[in-house]
Design an enzyme around this catalytic site. Structure first.
Site, PDB file in Angstrom:
ATOM      1  N   ASP A 214       2.258   2.977  -0.734  1.00  0.00           N
ATOM      2  CA  ASP A 214       3.295   3.971  -1.277  1.00  0.00           C
ATOM      3  C   ASP A 214       3.196   4.106  -2.666  1.00  0.00           C
ATOM      4  O   ASP A 214       3.248   2.702  -3.228  1.00  0.00           O
ATOM      5  CB  ASP A 214       4.480   3.974  -0.512  1.00  0.00           C
ATOM      6  N   GLU A 274     -10.608 -11.186   2.561  1.00  0.00           N
ATOM      7  CA  GLU A 274     -10.720 -12.098   3.269  1.00  0.00           C
ATOM      8  C   GLU A 274     -10.698 -12.006   4.873  1.00  0.00           C
ATOM      9  O   GLU A 274     -11.078 -12.584   5.583  1.00  0.00           O
ATOM     10  CB  GLU A 274      -9.403 -13.076   3.406  1.00  0.00           C
TER      11      GLU A 274
END
Length: 551
Positions: A214, A274
């Site tokens: 957002d 990751e």
């Protein structure tokens, strides 16, 4: 759990770090999607109940608007606990069930992260405002007043008035770009960044496939707190309430869009990397510089994967010239980036009403959206052709609409409950009075009604998504030769040996076009696509497309 019998054996999600490129993402506004417990508010188990329907659309992923613990002053975009579920929506176990069920159905799950600000009821803010010496004293944007007691600069809030709120505890102002109950976090503080990355990791560990970020360009502010310059009237083109909101009278050079933002996004992307197959789409809130910021934030592999563009969420009609203007600008400022396109969402008037579209135009625009280069976001109910609901002032919930009524009626008209059936006044959404009233006009467009109608727009959306997913060129290919011939927009999509020519008559008048040289075979007949003569001439009826593959 309802509808469990509909869930088929696991559809293994193929490991594809590039899945987001050209994907179709379905946005769920959880308050208004499905109520499972009869309190009139949609919830997470309601989403679980309806996931088989979502999977039947053929979409690649869902994006769920915020469901975190919140006082709901801005309906979840004011977070008081990033790592828990608000009780009105359910529990963490319910969220885990969404992920498990969606993955069984071959659908990925993205969630809405609101990192630029928190609720004023967040424990971080409670500590920060207590005094000027505590461990989180600099976690929010604090400033002393000017000598005359007025705010430190001229920055304005999107929701009206100054972006600064006086706090008597610290005898300072704090920054809020939105409601005064939504204080802005200070991204110049490493501790804030670390804490937000820990939040990001928390949900990755729960199996989410990505994030919608957002207000991604609001994260950092100018350290010097310099005044924003005025914006000339001819440049005031904001998507939401451009004329009545004084926020649109400023060029927001210093309150957002700061270069330090890229440093945090680099850290954010490193964390995502990751985990396999994760992706992020950033919402860029800037009417003047949106595409330039999109280009910056999606360039290379260091920042976010894609950015949510507002160009097709605007009031301006979507003409052939307008589409070309937008894509020309993308080529200039974001050639190496990736856009995520939408016609409707939870913040703007539904596009059927905004552009006053006929049934034929709705179908054509759907087909066009699926043929554009970029990722696609669909907003719940869009596939039903829902119009903007007329919500009476006494039923309004949106603080934005209440503030600027009646010149701007707010965002509730696009947030009314999803219509599942026409058999009762609550449209199958809830067994009790919904938090916003169901539009009577929407009942006849309910899912159960359209499932039985062969010509319903719901089926058109499904077929358009199939077309996109069946063509590597439409999903991930280059877009070239975009041009307008009168009201006809045309372009070519190419990836390796897959080459498609696409043309769209964006008018009420029939017309004729000639295809480029080559052996073209029509595709998309079930979308109303035009036939091709032996001379490569196409007669286009009003609001008719032509899609053809080079053989």
């Amino acid at each position: 759990m309802k509808n469990n019998a509909q869930i088929q054996p696991d559809q293994i999600l193929a490991a594809d770090p590039d899945w987001w490129r050209g994907a179709v993402i379905y946005q769920i506004y959880p308050r208004s999607f499905q109520d499972s417990n009869g309190d009139g508010i949609g919830d997470l188990l309601g989403i679980v109940q309806r996931l088989p329907y979502i999977a039947s659309l053929g979409v690649d992923a869902i994006w769920i608007s915020p469901f975190f613990t919140s006082p709901m002053k801005d309906f979840g975009y004011d977070v008081s606990d990033y790592c828990d579920i608000d009780p009105m929506f359910g529990t963490l176990d319910d969220f885990d069930l969404i992920v498990q069920t969606a993955h069984k159905l071959g659908v990925r799950v993205m969630i809405d992260l609101v990192l630029s600000h928190t609720s004023d009821q967040h424990p971080w803010f409670a500590e920060s405002r207590s005094n000027r010496e505590n461990d989180k004293a600099d976690w929010y944007v604090w400033s002393d007043p000017k000598p005359d007691g007025t705010p430190p600069n001229n920055w304005l809030s999107i929701f009206g008035g100054s972006a600064w709120q006086w706090d008597p505890r610290r005898e300072q102002y704090f920054l809020h770009n939105f409601l005064s109950s939504q204080p802005d976090l200070n991204f110049h503080c490493t501790g804030v960044q670390d804490a937000l990355l820990n939040v990001t990791r928390f949900w990755l560990e729960r199996g989410v496939d990505g994030y919608r970020l957002d207000t991604i360009n609001f994260y950092t502010h100018d350290k010097q707190l310099r005044d924003n310059p005025a914006l000339s009237p001819e440049r005031r083109n904001a998507t939401i309430a451009p004329s009545v909101n004084p926020y649109n009278h400023q060029e927001h050079l210093y309150s957002k869009n700061q270069p330090e933002n890229l440093d945090f996004l680099r850290r954010f992307r490193s964390l995502l990397n990751e985990y396999p197959d994760k992706a992020a789409v950033g919402e860029v809130g800037d009417a003047q510089l949106g595409l330039e910021i999109l280009g910056q934030y999606t360039a290379g592999n260091d920042f976010v994967h894609m950015c949510y563009a507002f160009e097709f969420l605007a009031q301006a009609p979507l003409t052939a010239e307008r589409v070309i203007e937008v894509f020309d600008q993308v080529d200039r400022v974001a050639a190496d980036g990736w856009a995520c396109w939408a016609f409707s969402n939870h913040d703007v008037m539904r596009h059927v009403s905004r552009w006053n579209l006929s049934a034929e135009a709705q179908r054509l625009f759907t087909t066009l959206l699926m043929c554009l280069r970029g990722t696609v976001c669909l907003y719940q109910g869009e596939e039903l052709g829902l119009t903007e609901a007329d919500v009476a002032f006494e039923d309004l919930q949106d603080p934005y609409g209440i503030e600027f009524w009646p010149q701007f009626k707010g965002r509730d008209g696009c947030r009314t409950p999803m219509t599942w059936e026409a058999s009762n006044g609550n449209a199958g959404f809830s067994s009790s009075k919904p938090w916003l009233p169901v539009s009577a006009e929407h009942l006849g467009r309910a899912v159960a009604v359209q499932e039985q109608e062969a010509g319903a727009i719901l089926h058109h959306y499904r077929r358009a998504i199939v077309l996109r997913k069946s063509s590597p060129a439409l999903a991930k290919g280059a877009l070239t030769n975009m041009q307008a011939a009168g009201d006809v927009l045309s372009f070519t999509r190419t990836l390796d040996n897959d080459k498609l020519f696409c043309a769209f008559n964006l008018s009420d008048e029939p017309t004729q076009i000639a295809l480029p040289l080559g052996n073209w075979q029509p595709v998309g007949a079930d979308l109303g696509g035009a036939e091709i003569s032996t001379e490569n001439i196409v007669e286009l009826a009003p609001w008719q497309p032509c899609m053809a593959r080079l053989t």
